[in-house]
Design a protein around this motif. Structure first.
Motif, PDB file in Angstrom:
ATOM      1  N   THR A 471       0.999  -1.060   0.000  1.00 32.16           N
ATOM      2  CA  THR A 471      -0.032  -0.159   0.275  1.00 32.16           C
ATOM      3  C   THR A 471       0.733   1.207  -0.054  1.00 32.16           C
ATOM      4  OG1 THR A 471      -1.721  -1.031   1.212  1.00 32.16           O
ATOM      5  CG2 THR A 471      -1.763   1.205   1.211  1.00 32.16           C
ATOM      6  N   VAL A 472       0.400   2.139  -0.776  1.00 32.82           N
ATOM      7  CA  VAL A 472       1.331   3.458  -0.829  1.00 32.82           C
ATOM      8  C   VAL A 472       0.303   4.420  -0.626  1.00 32.82           C
ATOM      9  CG1 VAL A 472       3.102   2.400  -2.453  1.00 32.82           C
ATOM     10  CG2 VAL A 472       1.111   3.441  -3.570  1.00 32.82           C
ATOM     11  N   ALA A 473       0.953   5.637  -0.267  1.00 35.11           N
ATOM     12  CA  ALA A 473       0.123   6.862  -0.234  1.00 35.11           C
ATOM     13  C   ALA A 473       0.620   7.634  -1.021  1.00 35.11           C
ATOM     14  CB  ALA A 473       0.408   7.412   1.335  1.00 35.11           C
ATOM     15  N   VAL A 474      -0.038   8.439  -1.846  1.00 36.31           N
ATOM     16  CA  VAL A 474       0.343   9.334  -2.831  1.00 36.31           C
ATOM     17  C   VAL A 474      -0.474  10.982  -2.751  1.00 36.31           C
ATOM     18  CG1 VAL A 474       0.490   7.577  -4.867  1.00 36.31           C
ATOM     19  CG2 VAL A 474      -1.633   9.088  -4.587  1.00 36.31           C
ATOM     20  N   GLU A 475       0.392  11.773  -3.070  1.00 35.84           N
ATOM     21  CA  GLU A 475       0.196  12.965  -2.974  1.00 35.84           C
ATOM     22  C   GLU A 475       0.384  14.115  -4.153  1.00 35.84           C
ATOM     23  OE1 GLU A 475       0.069  14.347   1.835  1.00 35.84           O
ATOM     24  OE2 GLU A 475       1.646  15.071   0.326  1.00 35.84           O
ATOM     25  N   ARG A 476      -0.421  14.902  -4.651  1.00 37.37           N
ATOM     26  CA  ARG A 476      -0.102  15.690  -5.704  1.00 37.37           C
ATOM     27  C   ARG A 476       0.628  17.190  -5.336  1.00 37.37           C
ATOM     28  NH1 ARG A 476      -0.862  14.999 -10.985  1.00 37.37           N
ATOM     29  NH2 ARG A 476      -0.803  16.993 -12.234  1.00 37.37           N
ATOM     30  N   THR A 477       2.112  17.201  -5.624  1.00 39.27           N
ATOM     31  CA  THR A 477       2.632  18.438  -5.189  1.00 39.27           C
ATOM     32  C   THR A 477       3.285  19.095  -6.735  1.00 39.27           C
ATOM     33  OG1 THR A 477       4.412  16.939  -4.660  1.00 39.27           O
ATOM     34  CG2 THR A 477       3.364  18.016  -2.892  1.00 39.27           C
ATOM     35  N   GLU A 478       2.994  20.207  -6.650  1.00 36.53           N
ATOM     36  CA  GLU A 478       3.754  20.942  -8.164  1.00 36.53           C
ATOM     37  C   GLU A 478       3.562  20.300  -9.240  1.00 36.53           C
ATOM     38  OE1 GLU A 478       7.653  21.475  -6.453  1.00 36.53           O
ATOM     39  OE2 GLU A 478       6.714  22.555  -4.793  1.00 36.53           O
ATOM     40  N   GLY A 479       2.207  19.804  -9.526  1.00 32.12           N
ATOM     41  CA  GLY A 479       1.670  19.239 -10.990  1.00 32.12           C
ATOM     42  C   GLY A 479       2.403  17.828 -11.024  1.00 32.12           C
ATOM     43  N   SER A 480       2.811  17.049  -9.966  1.00 36.44           N
ATOM     44  CA  SER A 480       3.369  15.632 -10.179  1.00 36.44           C
ATOM     45  C   SER A 480       3.093  14.800  -8.689  1.00 36.44           C
ATOM     46  CB  SER A 480       4.870  15.655 -10.590  1.00 36.44           C
ATOM     47  OG  SER A 480       5.650  15.900  -9.486  1.00 36.44           O
ATOM     48  N   TRP A 481       2.909  13.694  -9.280  1.00 37.69           N
ATOM     49  CA  TRP A 481       2.473  12.924  -8.125  1.00 37.69           C
ATOM     50  C   TRP A 481       3.779  12.251  -7.144  1.00 37.69           C
ATOM     51  CZ3 TRP A 481      -2.157  12.566  -6.340  1.00 37.69           C
ATOM     52  CH2 TRP A 481      -3.439  12.870  -7.447  1.00 37.69           C
ATOM     53  N   ARG A 482       3.718  12.207  -6.060  1.00 36.96           N
ATOM     54  CA  ARG A 482       4.794  11.800  -5.048  1.00 36.96           C
ATOM     55  C   ARG A 482       4.315  10.686  -4.272  1.00 36.96           C
ATOM     56  NH1 ARG A 482       9.362  14.871  -4.265  1.00 36.96           N
ATOM     57  NH2 ARG A 482       9.346  16.862  -5.240  1.00 36.96           N
ATOM     58  N   TRP A 483       4.988   9.577  -4.156  1.00 37.99           N
ATOM     59  CA  TRP A 483       4.430   8.816  -3.308  1.00 37.99           C
ATOM     60  C   TRP A 483       5.518   8.156  -2.350  1.00 37.99           C
ATOM     61  CZ3 TRP A 483       6.817   3.592  -2.779  1.00 37.99           C
ATOM     62  CH2 TRP A 483       8.080   3.510  -3.944  1.00 37.99           C
TER      63      TRP A 483
END
Ligand SMILES: *Cc1c(COP(=O)(O)O)cnc(C)c1O
Length: 500
Positions: A471-483
């Motif tokens: 399971t991963v958590a993702v967030e959108r920061t500055e136009g790209s996804w980080r996980w």
């Protein structure tokens, strides 16, 4: 060919933006394997805000307790722990969930312990100052005993009730029990014994209110139960107790489907298929609880009402605006006049749109050499994605391998059976024939949307020594996804801007 029987998922931002980024999701599956769970912690905070807006519009106080059992995730729990302590707490139903909540930043006074409890769970709940939702009179005895034996602080308790009765009236027998029978809670008809027991144990416990959780989305049952609890709290008060909170549990529901007409069409087609008027829609002619008895449709479809007019916060708003059958006044007015806190325990609805489950296509073949329906075998099994187990029917989204999203469409839509990777006939991802815009290819990924409530890890097993999904958590920061891995997520921003 007739129009495909699609059941298109309801997708809202930011989940929609995530689904649009096929290359990112493919890269996650390539790195972390299939199946893979992806969570959006930001969305649980947004859902909380929607519930709080309902509280505000009704001028009500009290807390939203996240029913942890809906998802094991750390990211979701930590994200909520970072929110306003007066607004949100957590409902834990096991010693493990209690420890997880504490380790995620919830202090004891924000925790509600529910469900069946063993002595260790009760001890730790009492030790950290959690509120205990009592499941039975026996549990009250046990808790009071622990408090005295181990010199624990006096514990706030809510008494959980069940077996609410229908309003009596002409043609309605007085004893008709409205809510379905529950394993949990003290039956309303034993309220007299309950008050006595609470009085007897006042040195060890402080009765702060009443609770119920009705495992249904049926509004009538809930309206009746809420009003009856307000009346019972008056009764408790007249006996010298001072209850001040009412916990109405969860079950506010989720709308899984985008389109009411598709749902209508599919359920009508199921009826016709069971009656033999049209070819089967399911593996082996499975009827989801419906059967054909001499040309008549019998039974009841054990399906979640996947298209909903109102769900989650909207459902709560409707409930609070409804009038109770006895007093004929809006429920929120009753709560307000009594100065009662209202607690809710949403599970499924608080994690609405919070995640998806990805599975890679491992094999595509026809059931019979060169004809018959297609079997699409996924690198996942029915325990990894258990929407079917909950009767939730919704199409996956096809994320094509290799090229851009344009290849998601093909020459023509196709009906396929989605099967799992276990060496087991029963391992079907769904028993329903699923229509897709084109035939999947090996290496494509199917995204099952909105699995964060009960469908992600509730049933996952290590059967046949297969690994359970990461399971991963993702967030959108500055136009790209980080996980990041779910367990590494903390609700803070590092100087470099990455989550955790
Ligand atoms: C499961 C459960 C909930 C959450 O129910 P949802 O349908 O997921 O909202 C809340 N309270 C109790 C006591 C539960 O057992």
């Amino acid at each position: 060919m007739e129009a495909p029987l699609y059941l298109r998922p309801r997708v809202e931002p930011p989940l929609g933006a995530l689904l649009d980024d096929g290359p990112f999701l493919h890269s996650l599956v390539a790195a972390l394997g299939s199946p893979l769970n992806v969570l959006l912690p930001q969305t649980i905070a947004e859902n909380l805000a929607r519930f709080r807006a309902v509280y505000r519009s009704h001028h009500l106080t009290g807390r939203v307790f996240f029913a942890h059992k809906a998802n094991r995730s750390s990211a979701l729990v930590r994200r909520l722990a970072a929110e306003d302590p007066a607004a949100v707490g957590i409902d834990v139903a096991s010693l493990g969930e209690l420890r997880h909540a504490l380790g995620s930043g919830f202090t004891g006074d924000r925790i509600m312990a529910t469900g069946p409890k063993n002595p260790e769970f009760l001890w730790l709940a009492a030790r950290v100052g959690a509120t205990v939702a009592l499941d039975s009179l026996g549990e009250l005895e046990q808790l009071a005993g622990l408090v005295r034996t181990y010199g624990l602080p006096r514990v706030d308790v809510l008494a959980r009730l069940s077996g609410f009765e229908a309003a009596t009236g002409p043609g309605r027998p007085a004893t008709r029990v409205l809510s379905r029978r529950s394993r949990f809670g003290v039956p309303v008809r034993e309220a007299g014994e309950l008050w006595q027991a609470l009085e007897r144990h006042q040195d060890a416990v402080e009765p702060t209110g009443l609770a119920y959780h009705l495992d249904t989305t049926g509004a009538e049952e809930k309206i009746r139960a809420l009003e009856q609890c307000v009346l019972l709290m008056d009764e408790a008060r007249s006996r010298g107790l001072s209850p001040r909170a009412l916990d109405i549990g969860g079950g506010f529901g989720v709308g899984y489907l985008a389109d009411a007409a598709q749902w209508e069409r599919w359920t009508t087609a199921l009826n016709e298929a069971v009656l033999g008027i049209r070819p089967p829609l399911t593996w082996g002619g499975h009827g989801y609880g419906l059967r054909n008895e001499g040309g008549t449709l019998r039974g009841a479809a054990a399906l979640y009402p996947a298209h909903r007019g109102s769900a989650g916060p909207g459902y709560l708003d409707g409930l609070l605006s409804a009038s109770g059958p006895v007093l004929g006044r809006p429920l929120s007015t009753l709560l307000l006049e009594h100065l009662h806190d209202l607690h809710v325990e949403p599970g499924r609805s608080l994690v609405d749109q919070c995640g998806l489950t990805l599975a890679r296509v491992a094999e595509v073949r026809r059931l019979d050499a060169d004809h018959g329906p297609y079997l699409v075998r996924l690198e996942m099994n029915a325990g990894d994605m258990s929407l079917e187990e909950h009767g939730v029917l919704v199409d996956p989204v096809l994320l094509p391998h290799g090229a851009g999203a344009d290849t998601a469409r093909g020459p023509e839509p196709v009906g396929v059976h989605l099967v799992g990777n276990l060496c087991l006939e029963a391992d079907l991802i769904t028993r329903r024939l699923v229509h897709l815009p084109r035939l999947p290819r090996v290496g494509d990924v199917l995204a099952f949307v909105n699995t964060a409530g009960y469908a992600m890890d509730f049933r996952a097993t290590r059967a046949q020594r297969r690994p359970v999904a990461r399971t991963v958590a993702v967030e959108r920061t500055e136009g790209s996804w980080r996980w990041c891995p779910d367990e590494d997520y903390w609700p803070i921003t590092h100087p470099e801007g990455a989550p955790s």
